[in-house]
Design an enzyme around this catalytic site. Structure first.
Site, short mmCIF file in Angstrom:
data_model
loop_
_atom_site.label_atom_id
_atom_site.label_comp_id
_atom_site.label_asym_id
_atom_site.label_seq_id
_atom_site.Cartn_x
_atom_site.Cartn_y
_atom_site.Cartn_z
N SER A 38 38.49 39.06 32.75
CA SER A 38 38.14 38.33 31.64
C SER A 38 36.87 36.99 32.11
O SER A 38 36.50 37.18 32.76
CB SER A 38 38.60 38.02 29.92
OG SER A 38 37.94 37.59 29.08
N ASP A 94 34.20 39.97 31.48
CA ASP A 94 34.23 41.97 31.69
C ASP A 94 33.49 41.80 30.43
O ASP A 94 33.64 43.46 29.65
CB ASP A 94 35.72 41.94 31.26
CG ASP A 94 36.34 41.76 29.99
OD1 ASP A 94 35.84 40.31 30.09
OD2 ASP A 94 37.41 42.29 29.54
#
Length: 444
Positions: A102, A241
């Site tokens: 992420s 992401d």
């Protein structure tokens, strides 16, 4: 040993904490657990990743683990996390694996799991996967070994879905998108252009090493400057992401997740999409969101911090919108997890529909000054039980009245108590937070 799965999968320093061996073991165990839950057919898994360099290594390990356990693999390549979740649902797969950390720096990586329908796995299933990782298991041979194939135009399928569910064309809107050199570096600009916007893309040249490096949703100064330079109507910043987004208005002012939710909630209320007139947010959302929703007759339900708790509340109540101040926003009618591209399209669609600037729309909510102090304690449980702390919180709460809020929250991983105070001015918030922090410190 603590629990292997955190709030968003298994995450750590790639090739140190998160090794190929661990990734293989997690994937193989997940395939076995899901196969045991449904023995009617051979499991099928969608596998995607963000562009960080270690993703190539970990993808190979995950694919090996899945196929060794007898699951077939549909390889999606570099895609946003919500795209993998969407493809699991759209292709009727049994599970999905996203390899990403992420917003974390490049050396980290992670393995996120989705079950059928593209939903995050319940804690109980993650615990079962972790438990079975250490057990000896039957390995299929011959035709029982899983097969691998690539999904044709995986990104195109996802982008087509996004454009299809965007309610208004974006013609006339100029947007700068900071792709964080991450998984949305081609998908986000493509989706926004297909929806009609004029797009200026920045930080959209991933090389495996530059993901989240001084850019994206954790470094908004980059997109702020670009919006002003290009005379854009707004800027959108994704993380590595792309499961979240933050925004800036035409003057470069930040628009956080709370403000984005406020804009979307009122738009969905107008269109009849806001189920039971309810928005779901976490306890960390700004008091300004509470006040704005109250003023517009929107019910605000709060959960513990973490997108999984927001998702649980959304599913339990059948609600249509929820999220976090950080920019993780979920629209369950169109996505099973936070989707930064979907949310950005919805935000711009509201601009197109109303003819209003982002600053005008976001102005429905005024962010109250918020001060957060982390207090190191010896026993956070003792602090929670202490009468002096309760009395101090009650006194400050009474002083602030309707124009302020107090929240004491023990850390989930450390001996810390987080003292958060919101008030009408920064001075009031800071003074109250320091007083409460002093009481917590003296007790803990």
């Amino acid at each position: 040993m603590g629990r292997l799965f955190g709030t968003d999968g298994v995450r750590g320093l790639a090739n140190a904490d998160l090794t190929p061996e661990l990734a293989l073991s997690v994937a193989a165990s997940a395939a076995r657990v899901l196969a045991e839950h449904d023995r009617s057919h051979r499991p099928v898994a969608v596998v995607g990743r963000d562009p960080r360099a270690s993703g190539e290594m970990l993808e190979a390990a995950v694919v090996a683990g899945l196929t060794a356990a007898g699951a077939d693999v549909l390889r999606a390549g570099v895609l946003p996390t919500p795209a993998v979740a969407h493809l699991v649902s759209a292709l009727g797969a049994d599970m999905g694996v996203m390899i990403s950390a992420s917003h974390n720096p490049m050396p980290d990586n992670g393995v996120k799991l989705f079950g059928s329908g593209g939903h995050k796995l319940p804690d109980a299933v993650e615990d079962e996967i972790e438990r079975k990782m250490g057990e000896a298991a039957h390995r299929p041979t011959g035709a029982g070994i899983g097969r691998v194939r690539d999904i044709e135009d995986a990104e195109g399928q996802y982008v087509q879905h996004l454009v299809k569910v965007t309610p208004h064309r974006l013609d006339g809107i100029k947007v700068v998108v900071d792709c964080a050199n991450g998984a949305a570096s081609t998908a986000a600009p493509d989706a926004y252009r297909r929806a009609g916007a004029e797009v200026v893309e920045i930080q959209a040249l991933p090389d495996g090493l530059n993901i989240n490096d001084g850019c994206g949703s954790t470094h908004l100064d980059v997109v702020r400057a670009a919006v002003v330079e290009h005379g854009a109507d707004l800027g959108i910043a994704h993380d590595g992401d792309a499961d979240r987004c933050l925004a800036v208005d035409a003057d470069g002012n930040d628009v956080d997740g709370d403000q984005i939710m406020a804009v979307l909630a009122l738009g969905m209320k107008d269109s009849g999409e806001l189920t039971d007139g309810t928005l779901v947010a976490t306890v960390m959302s700004n008091l300004g969101l509470h006040l704005a929703m109250r003023e517009h007759d929107v019910i605000l339900r709060t959960t513990a911090v973490g997108d999984r708790y927001v998702l649980e509340e959304l599913h339990a109540g059948g609600f249509a919108l929820g999220g976090e101040q950080s920019g993780h926003v979920v629209l369950p009618a169109h996505a099973t997890t936070g989707d930064g591209l979907l949310v950005a399209l919805r935000l711009m669609s509201r601009m197109a529909e109303t003819g209003k600037s982002l600053a005008e729309l976001a102005g429905v909510m005024r962010r109250l000054p918020q001060v957060l102090i982390n207090v190191v304690v010896g026993d956070k449980a003792a602090v929670a039980r202490d009468a002096a702390v309760s009395e101090a919180v009650a006194a400050v709460t009474e002083e602030l009245g309707d124009t302020g809020r107090v929240l004491l929250r023990p850390s989930g991983t450390e001996q810390l108590v987080r003292v958060m105070v919101e008030a009408s001015t920064h001075e009031l918030a800071e003074s109250a937070a320091r007083r409460l922090a002093g009481v917590v410190s003296s007790v803990g």
